[in-house]
Motif scaffolding. Sequence first.
Motif, PDB file in Angstrom:
ATOM      1  N   PRO A 173      62.021  83.326  32.439  1.00  0.00           N
ATOM      2  CA  PRO A 173      61.014  84.251  31.892  1.00  0.00           C
ATOM      3  C   PRO A 173      59.618  83.653  31.997  1.00  0.00           C
ATOM      4  O   PRO A 173      59.437  82.441  31.933  1.00  0.00           O
ATOM      5  N   LYS A 174      58.639  84.522  32.160  1.00  0.00           N
ATOM      6  CA  LYS A 174      57.240  84.101  32.253  1.00  0.00           C
ATOM      7  C   LYS A 174      56.534  84.341  30.925  1.00  0.00           C
ATOM      8  O   LYS A 174      56.867  85.256  30.184  1.00  0.00           O
ATOM      9  N   GLY A 175      55.548  83.499  30.653  1.00  0.00           N
ATOM     10  CA  GLY A 175      54.732  83.716  29.471  1.00  0.00           C
ATOM     11  C   GLY A 175      54.563  82.470  28.638  1.00  0.00           C
ATOM     12  O   GLY A 175      55.221  81.451  28.843  1.00  0.00           O
ATOM     13  N   GLY A 176      53.653  82.541  27.693  1.00  0.00           N
ATOM     14  CA  GLY A 176      53.420  81.438  26.784  1.00  0.00           C
ATOM     15  C   GLY A 176      52.444  80.419  27.334  1.00  0.00           C
ATOM     16  O   GLY A 176      51.920  80.553  28.442  1.00  0.00           O
ATOM     17  N   VAL A 177      52.237  79.359  26.553  1.00  0.00           N
ATOM     18  CA  VAL A 177      51.287  78.308  26.905  1.00  0.00           C
ATOM     19  C   VAL A 177      51.989  76.959  26.773  1.00  0.00           C
ATOM     20  O   VAL A 177      52.687  76.714  25.790  1.00  0.00           O
ATOM     21  N   LEU A 178      51.815  76.106  27.764  1.00  0.00           N
ATOM     22  CA  LEU A 178      52.279  74.720  27.698  1.00  0.00           C
ATOM     23  C   LEU A 178      51.083  73.861  27.345  1.00  0.00           C
ATOM     24  O   LEU A 178      50.048  73.897  28.025  1.00  0.00           O
TER      25      LEU A 178
ATOM     26  N   LEU B  68      44.632  75.425  33.151  1.00  0.00           N
ATOM     27  CA  LEU B  68      45.210  76.024  34.348  1.00  0.00           C
ATOM     28  C   LEU B  68      45.818  77.373  33.983  1.00  0.00           C
ATOM     29  O   LEU B  68      46.274  77.573  32.855  1.00  0.00           O
ATOM     30  N   GLU B  69      45.846  78.294  34.945  1.00  0.00           N
ATOM     31  CA  GLU B  69      46.500  79.581  34.747  1.00  0.00           C
ATOM     32  C   GLU B  69      47.565  79.781  35.814  1.00  0.00           C
ATOM     33  O   GLU B  69      47.453  79.263  36.931  1.00  0.00           O
ATOM     34  N   ARG B  70      48.588  80.542  35.465  1.00  0.00           N
ATOM     35  CA  ARG B  70      49.666  80.807  36.417  1.00  0.00           C
ATOM     36  C   ARG B  70      49.120  81.539  37.640  1.00  0.00           C
ATOM     37  O   ARG B  70      48.310  82.450  37.531  1.00  0.00           O
ATOM     38  N   ASN B  71      49.577  81.114  38.811  1.00  0.00           N
ATOM     39  CA  ASN B  71      49.166  81.720  40.070  1.00  0.00           C
ATOM     40  C   ASN B  71      50.089  82.905  40.375  1.00  0.00           C
ATOM     41  O   ASN B  71      51.257  82.710  40.690  1.00  0.00           O
ATOM     42  N   PRO B  72      49.579  84.125  40.310  1.00  0.00           N
ATOM     43  CA  PRO B  72      50.453  85.283  40.540  1.00  0.00           C
ATOM     44  C   PRO B  72      50.926  85.411  41.987  1.00  0.00           C
ATOM     45  O   PRO B  72      51.877  86.142  42.261  1.00  0.00           O
TER      46      PRO B  72
ATOM     47  N   ASN C  60      55.975  78.863  35.104  1.00  0.00           N
ATOM     48  CA  ASN C  60      56.514  79.920  34.251  1.00  0.00           C
ATOM     49  C   ASN C  60      55.632  80.236  33.045  1.00  0.00           C
ATOM     50  O   ASN C  60      55.840  81.262  32.391  1.00  0.00           O
ATOM     51  N   PHE C  61      54.669  79.374  32.735  1.00  0.00           N
ATOM     52  CA  PHE C  61      53.769  79.619  31.612  1.00  0.00           C
ATOM     53  C   PHE C  61      52.534  80.383  32.078  1.00  0.00           C
ATOM     54  O   PHE C  61      52.079  80.218  33.213  1.00  0.00           O
ATOM     55  N   ASP C  62      51.985  81.190  31.205  1.00  0.00           N
ATOM     56  CA  ASP C  62      50.738  81.868  31.546  1.00  0.00           C
ATOM     57  C   ASP C  62      49.600  80.874  31.688  1.00  0.00           C
ATOM     58  O   ASP C  62      48.705  81.041  32.523  1.00  0.00           O
ATOM     59  N   GLU C  63      49.631  79.824  30.858  1.00  0.00           N
ATOM     60  CA  GLU C  63      48.595  78.792  30.916  1.00  0.00           C
ATOM     61  C   GLU C  63      49.207  77.420  30.698  1.00  0.00           C
ATOM     62  O   GLU C  63      50.226  77.281  30.015  1.00  0.00           O
TER      63      GLU C  63
ATOM     64  N   GLN D 283      49.967  63.965  14.908  1.00  0.00           N
ATOM     65  CA  GLN D 283      49.959  65.056  13.941  1.00  0.00           C
ATOM     66  C   GLN D 283      50.051  66.403  14.643  1.00  0.00           C
ATOM     67  O   GLN D 283      50.748  67.326  14.173  1.00  0.00           O
ATOM     68  N   GLN D 284      49.377  66.546  15.777  1.00  0.00           N
ATOM     69  CA  GLN D 284      49.448  67.802  16.514  1.00  0.00           C
ATOM     70  C   GLN D 284      50.840  68.035  17.091  1.00  0.00           C
ATOM     71  O   GLN D 284      51.303  69.172  17.172  1.00  0.00           O
ATOM     72  N   LEU D 285      51.526  66.956  17.491  1.00  0.00           N
ATOM     73  CA  LEU D 285      52.904  67.103  17.953  1.00  0.00           C
ATOM     74  C   LEU D 285      53.785  67.618  16.818  1.00  0.00           C
ATOM     75  O   LEU D 285      54.597  68.535  17.010  1.00  0.00           O
ATOM     76  N   LYS D 286      53.632  67.042  15.640  1.00  0.00           N
ATOM     77  CA  LYS D 286      54.442  67.465  14.493  1.00  0.00           C
ATOM     78  C   LYS D 286      54.118  68.888  14.060  1.00  0.00           C
ATOM     79  O   LYS D 286      54.994  69.628  13.594  1.00  0.00           O
ATOM     80  N   ASN D 287      52.849  69.287  14.205  1.00  0.00           N
ATOM     81  CA  ASN D 287      52.435  70.630  13.802  1.00  0.00           C
ATOM     82  C   ASN D 287      52.745  71.689  14.846  1.00  0.00           C
ATOM     83  O   ASN D 287      52.535  72.885  14.595  1.00  0.00           O
ATOM     84  N   GLY D 288      53.193  71.279  16.017  1.00  0.00           N
ATOM     85  CA  GLY D 288      53.459  72.245  17.083  1.00  0.00           C
ATOM     86  C   GLY D 288      52.231  72.656  17.860  1.00  0.00           C
ATOM     87  O   GLY D 288      52.258  73.657  18.579  1.00  0.00           O
ATOM     88  N   GLU D 289      51.144  71.867  17.761  1.00  0.00           N
ATOM     89  CA  GLU D 289      49.920  72.202  18.491  1.00  0.00           C
ATOM     90  C   GLU D 289      49.938  71.661  19.914  1.00  0.00           C
ATOM     91  O   GLU D 289      49.162  72.106  20.762  1.00  0.00           O
ATOM     92  N   ILE D 290      50.755  70.639  20.182  1.00  0.00           N
ATOM     93  CA  ILE D 290      51.016  70.179  21.549  1.00  0.00           C
ATOM     94  C   ILE D 290      52.530  70.099  21.723  1.00  0.00           C
ATOM     95  O   ILE D 290      53.294  70.039  20.752  1.00  0.00           O
ATOM     96  N   ASP D 291      52.987  70.093  22.980  1.00  0.00           N
ATOM     97  CA  ASP D 291      54.418  70.210  23.280  1.00  0.00           C
ATOM     98  C   ASP D 291      55.069  68.912  23.719  1.00  0.00           C
ATOM     99  O   ASP D 291      56.299  68.851  23.843  1.00  0.00           O
ATOM    100  N   GLU D 292      54.300  67.873  23.981  1.00  0.00           N
ATOM    101  CA  GLU D 292      54.868  66.566  24.306  1.00  0.00           C
ATOM    102  C   GLU D 292      53.814  65.516  24.011  1.00  0.00           C
ATOM    103  O   GLU D 292      52.624  65.826  23.856  1.00  0.00           O
ATOM    104  N   MET D 293      54.271  64.241  23.966  1.00  0.00           N
ATOM    105  CA  MET D 293      53.349  63.136  23.745  1.00  0.00           C
ATOM    106  C   MET D 293      54.041  61.852  24.159  1.00  0.00           C
ATOM    107  O   MET D 293      54.968  61.409  23.479  1.00  0.00           O
ATOM    108  N   PRO D 294      53.673  61.250  25.283  1.00  0.00           N
ATOM    109  CA  PRO D 294      54.293  59.964  25.644  1.00  0.00           C
ATOM    110  C   PRO D 294      54.066  58.938  24.536  1.00  0.00           C
ATOM    111  O   PRO D 294      52.930  58.709  24.117  1.00  0.00           O
ATOM    112  N   TRP D 295      55.149  58.320  24.077  1.00  0.00           N
ATOM    113  CA  TRP D 295      55.073  57.399  22.950  1.00  0.00           C
ATOM    114  C   TRP D 295      55.025  55.955  23.399  1.00  0.00           C
ATOM    115  O   TRP D 295      55.632  55.575  24.407  1.00  0.00           O
ATOM    116  N   THR D 296      54.359  55.139  22.594  1.00  0.00           N
ATOM    117  CA  THR D 296      54.541  53.701  22.683  1.00  0.00           C
ATOM    118  C   THR D 296      55.880  53.351  22.042  1.00  0.00           C
ATOM    119  O   THR D 296      56.501  54.175  21.350  1.00  0.00           O
ATOM    120  N   VAL D 297      56.308  52.113  22.234  1.00  0.00           N
ATOM    121  CA  VAL D 297      57.553  51.672  21.598  1.00  0.00           C
ATOM    122  C   VAL D 297      57.435  51.757  20.084  1.00  0.00           C
ATOM    123  O   VAL D 297      58.350  52.233  19.393  1.00  0.00           O
TER     124      VAL D 297
END
Length: 606
Positions: free
Chosen positions: A97-102, A288-292, A301-304, A318-332
């Motif tokens: 499915p298409k849509g949403g924001v990454l 970035l925007e999806r290329n139609p 698959n994301f709109d943006e 904090q943004q990762l925990k709040n759902g404001e970003i979708d990933e975050m490479p961690w230190t050990v």
Amino acid sequence: MNGRANIWLTFLGLAILAMLALLLGSNDWTYRRYNDVLQEVSALKRQGERIEERLGEMDKKLAAGAVVAASQVSASQTPAAGTEEFQDYELYHKAAPKGGVLRLPFGSDPESLNPITSNDASASDVGSYVLNALLAHHPQTRRTMPELAVRWSVDEKKLEIVFDLRPGVVWSDGTPFTARDVLFSFNLIRNKRINAAPLQSYYSDLDAVEAEGAGRIRVRWKKPYFKMLDMAGGISVLPAHFYTAKYGIEDELSPAFADKFNADIQLPGVSTGAYLFKDWETGRLIRLERNPRAWQAGLGNFDEVRFAIITDRTAQMQQLKNGEIDEMPWTVQEYLDEKDNALIQGRCDVHTYLAPVYTYIGYNLRRPPFNDARVRRAFTLLLDREAVVKNVLHGFGKVISGPFFMKSEHNDPAIAPWPYDPPAGLKLLEEAGWKRGAEGMLRNASGNTLAVQFITNEGNPEREQAGRIFAEQLRKSGVDVDFRPLNWNVLLDRVNKINFQAFILGWQLDLSDPDPYQIWHSSQTVAEGSNHVGYINPEVDRLIERIRACFDASERVRLCRAIHRILHEDQPYTFLWSRQSFLPVARDIKNQQVYPSGLSELEWYR
């Protein structure tokens, strides 16, 4: 026994091996074979499920007499003479499915998004969403697969490749993709006035590139090069019509074009890839925007896609925990502190894998004190790298002895890292003319103290902690150390302009056969080249040149190991460690696959 039974019996065997690895594994190697095997089991299970699906499809096709065999060439194999025609790999969920924001975080702005002149990993990450090459590598097997080319042939002398381009591809503005775009892209690299020394190093033996009509490109080399297919097929293809209109200049080989291109820090505004570059608000956001009009089903698959510039690690978390970003490479340390956090457990899947990356200290060999190999070896002996792996990386790393990926056969396991041995280090420094005075400082015959400035990028907690520890260890041995974390772009500017004594950085490695030319050949010691430290060794040059002309994979392994031994003695770098990577990803994102090089966000969808 049929293919399905073999797949699942192999899966069962690896699962048993995983349990044995857990029972028998040694604690002093904390990557733990157990975790490695579990990753292999998981990957094999996914592969088995895909193969099972494909076998079902093939059964149906066999019944209809419609199966066509497709040959495959490994990315690490010698390109065979003759024509290769590949079926597109069904890697992706084409009905996703298409849509949403990454939403992805960057710790700082890239120095530039220019896909030719930038040597920044962040810029490369963004560019991968927008640009296509002629060929790609299967993310799991690393086999060559088609992208903008669907057919290619290598001549018997291994001097020429002919690519037939994918028909029907258009740029996002509707302009047809043609061989002119491919020729244009090669010409940008061939234009010596364009600031692309790291990239140009791989094309030093390129002889000619010719467009044959709109759908074919011919690439000739002056002499055989074992990575000729990877390099010719791996070039990011840029839109000729976009740049010639933007600059008002038709000739991309002209000095005037080069000057404008060097000053251009943006990605092109049109794309054949999954996404379109829209804007870059410095210090805040890359969007970035999806290329139609993208030709690859199942990608984009994301709109943006939004790359948020978040310099503070606590704010990122904090943004990762709040759902404001979708990933975050961690230190050990972040992994240990947060993996059991209820918000993380409720929202994220945490992936652990060994990425092909290593960290090192690079020395400026062009002037004292590091123009003396005894001083460089001494510094390595004065640094307790094992203690940093234990206390900063908490055992999730391994001290390395050379420049090749520790799991690669090109890495020589018989070469042990230099030990932590301050008395031996001080003896070498004394031989090099540095003696400890009554006050404990190291001085030369002129009375000058051994003073060194170390720099690294701020916002990288592990490098900053390691730098402070190393600085203290050196001070105890009488070295006057100034350790400074710097803004990323300031750091890169100093490294590129050779305005440094020593720095802590890292390299991301090629998972296919390595070509050490870019980093270790003496021709790359120029400003903006990747041999930042100024290492010149005629024997290493000779070995690298032999590697480039060698089409025997086992011989290339032997030559790489010879280079490993020389670098171990010369210590142009203090090779520090490779470590596990930790990546939490929002659980509502689908199709999270862990490949040998990590995860591929282009395949994701919600």
